[in-house]
Design an enzyme around this catalytic site. Structure first.
Site, PDB file in Angstrom:
ATOM      1  N   PHE A  60       0.849  -1.194   0.000  1.00  0.00           N
ATOM      2  CA  PHE A  60       0.000   0.000   0.000  1.00  0.00           C
ATOM      3  C   PHE A  60       0.882   1.241   0.000  1.00  0.00           C
ATOM      4  O   PHE A  60       1.721   1.428   0.881  1.00  0.00           O
ATOM      5  CB  PHE A  60      -0.921   0.011   1.220  1.00  0.00           C
ATOM      6  CG  PHE A  60      -1.833   1.208   1.265  1.00  0.00           C
ATOM      7  CD1 PHE A  60      -2.934   1.285   0.435  1.00  0.00           C
ATOM      8  CD2 PHE A  60      -1.577   2.258   2.140  1.00  0.00           C
ATOM      9  CE1 PHE A  60      -3.781   2.393   0.467  1.00  0.00           C
ATOM     10  CE2 PHE A  60      -2.409   3.370   2.183  1.00  0.00           C
ATOM     11  CZ  PHE A  60      -3.512   3.438   1.342  1.00  0.00           C
ATOM     12  N   GLY A  61       0.679   2.113  -0.987  1.00  0.00           N
ATOM     13  CA  GLY A  61       1.404   3.375  -1.075  1.00  0.00           C
ATOM     14  C   GLY A  61       0.478   4.537  -0.793  1.00  0.00           C
ATOM     15  O   GLY A  61      -0.637   4.583  -1.312  1.00  0.00           O
ATOM     16  N   TYR A  62       0.933   5.481   0.010  1.00  0.00           N
ATOM     17  CA  TYR A  62       0.103   6.631   0.388  1.00  0.00           C
ATOM     18  C   TYR A  62       0.841   7.955   0.209  1.00  0.00           C
ATOM     19  O   TYR A  62       0.282   9.024   0.422  1.00  0.00           O
ATOM     20  CB  TYR A  62      -0.365   6.505   1.846  1.00  0.00           C
ATOM     21  CG  TYR A  62       0.772   6.372   2.824  1.00  0.00           C
ATOM     22  CD1 TYR A  62       1.330   7.502   3.425  1.00  0.00           C
ATOM     23  CD2 TYR A  62       1.312   5.125   3.132  1.00  0.00           C
ATOM     24  CE1 TYR A  62       2.393   7.386   4.304  1.00  0.00           C
ATOM     25  CE2 TYR A  62       2.369   5.007   4.012  1.00  0.00           C
ATOM     26  CZ  TYR A  62       2.903   6.139   4.591  1.00  0.00           C
ATOM     27  OH  TYR A  62       3.973   6.013   5.455  1.00  0.00           O
ATOM     28  N   GLY A  63       2.126   7.903  -0.169  1.00  0.00           N
ATOM     29  CA  GLY A  63       2.934   9.097  -0.384  1.00  0.00           C
ATOM     30  C   GLY A  63       3.549   9.046  -1.770  1.00  0.00           C
ATOM     31  O   GLY A  63       2.852   8.872  -2.768  1.00  0.00           O
ATOM     32  N   SER A  64       4.876   9.121  -1.830  1.00  0.00           N
ATOM     33  CA  SER A  64       5.541   9.134  -3.134  1.00  0.00           C
ATOM     34  C   SER A  64       5.365   7.824  -3.899  1.00  0.00           C
ATOM     35  O   SER A  64       5.498   7.808  -5.128  1.00  0.00           O
ATOM     36  CB  SER A  64       7.025   9.450  -2.982  1.00  0.00           C
ATOM     37  OG  SER A  64       7.680   8.430  -2.249  1.00  0.00           O
ATOM     38  N   GLU A 110      12.977   3.410   1.067  1.00  0.00           N
ATOM     39  CA  GLU A 110      12.205   3.825   2.240  1.00  0.00           C
ATOM     40  C   GLU A 110      13.001   3.680   3.540  1.00  0.00           C
ATOM     41  O   GLU A 110      12.433   3.520   4.607  1.00  0.00           O
ATOM     42  CB  GLU A 110      10.916   2.991   2.317  1.00  0.00           C
ATOM     43  CG  GLU A 110      10.063   3.052   1.067  1.00  0.00           C
ATOM     44  CD  GLU A 110       9.516   4.446   0.781  1.00  0.00           C
ATOM     45  OE1 GLU A 110       9.143   5.151   1.737  1.00  0.00           O
ATOM     46  OE2 GLU A 110       9.483   4.841  -0.401  1.00  0.00           O
TER      47      GLU A 110
END
Length: 194
Positions: free
Chosen positions: A24-28, A99
């Site tokens: 799950f990606g929520y930023g870059s 990350e």
């Protein structure tokens, strides 16, 4: 916890016998998809809010003048919208480095737009990491972002591209949009395509 989390992340999950994992990606990770994936779907997770509370010493700032990037903060009732990617486990060799500045992999339940669910992993920078900056007035966060530049480019680019991507997803992230508004009020800033 040290800001560099590469080794720590590599001991958190055993991928033996697993062909693919949801991320799950929520930023870059929403807009800078520089890794291979098998499938991509809009998704959301519950109980977490996106906040510009993590320092960026390695991508969008420097150790002397850190930028600010997003992390997730537990918040009952919150829904964080983002993008889910089904990836091969070997992709984490790259993502753990990307990350590395305080982010750890955690397990999460994602909800896709059709209402179905899947378990996946998400990178979260917890408040016990050395790069965590914490809460601040949104105008102050915008000022810090406006001034910060790192090896990956201006911190303002990160904010503007994230805001643009969240609008495309139909997300109403008030925190992100408020910081964007403070930033653009202080002068002309545009997201680049890099």
């Amino acid at each position: 916890m040290p800001a560099n989390t590469i080794d720590h992340n590599r001991t958190r999950y055993n991928f033996d016998g697993i062909d693919s994992v949801w991320l799950f990606g929520y930023g870059s990770l929403i807009y800078k998809v520089d890794f291979p994936f098998l499938e991509q779907r809009p998704a959301s997770i519950r109980g977490w809010a996106r906040q510009f509370w993590q320092g960026s010493h390695d991508h969008r700032g420097t150790p002397e003048a850190p930028g600010r990037v997003v992390t997730l903060i537990e918040q009952p009732g919150a829904v964080c919208r983002g993008m889910a990617f089904r990836v091969s486990p070997n992709v984490f060799e790259y993502l753990d480095v990307r990350e590395k500045n305080g982010y750890l992999r955690f397990s999460t339940t994602m909800t896709f737009d059709d209402g179905s669910h899947a378990e996946g992993l998400v990178y979260i920078a917890t408040e016990d990491n050395e790069a965590f900056l914490g809460e601040a007035p949104e105008a102050d966060i915008a000022a810090q972002i406006a001034a910060a530049v790192g090896p990956s480019g201006p911190n303002s680019e990160y904010l503007l591209r994230l805001a643009e991507s969240l609008r495309a997803l139909g997300d109403d992230c008030r925190h992100t949009f408020s910081i964007e508004s403070h930033l653009t009020r202080s002068g002309p800033v545009e997201a680049s395509d890099s």
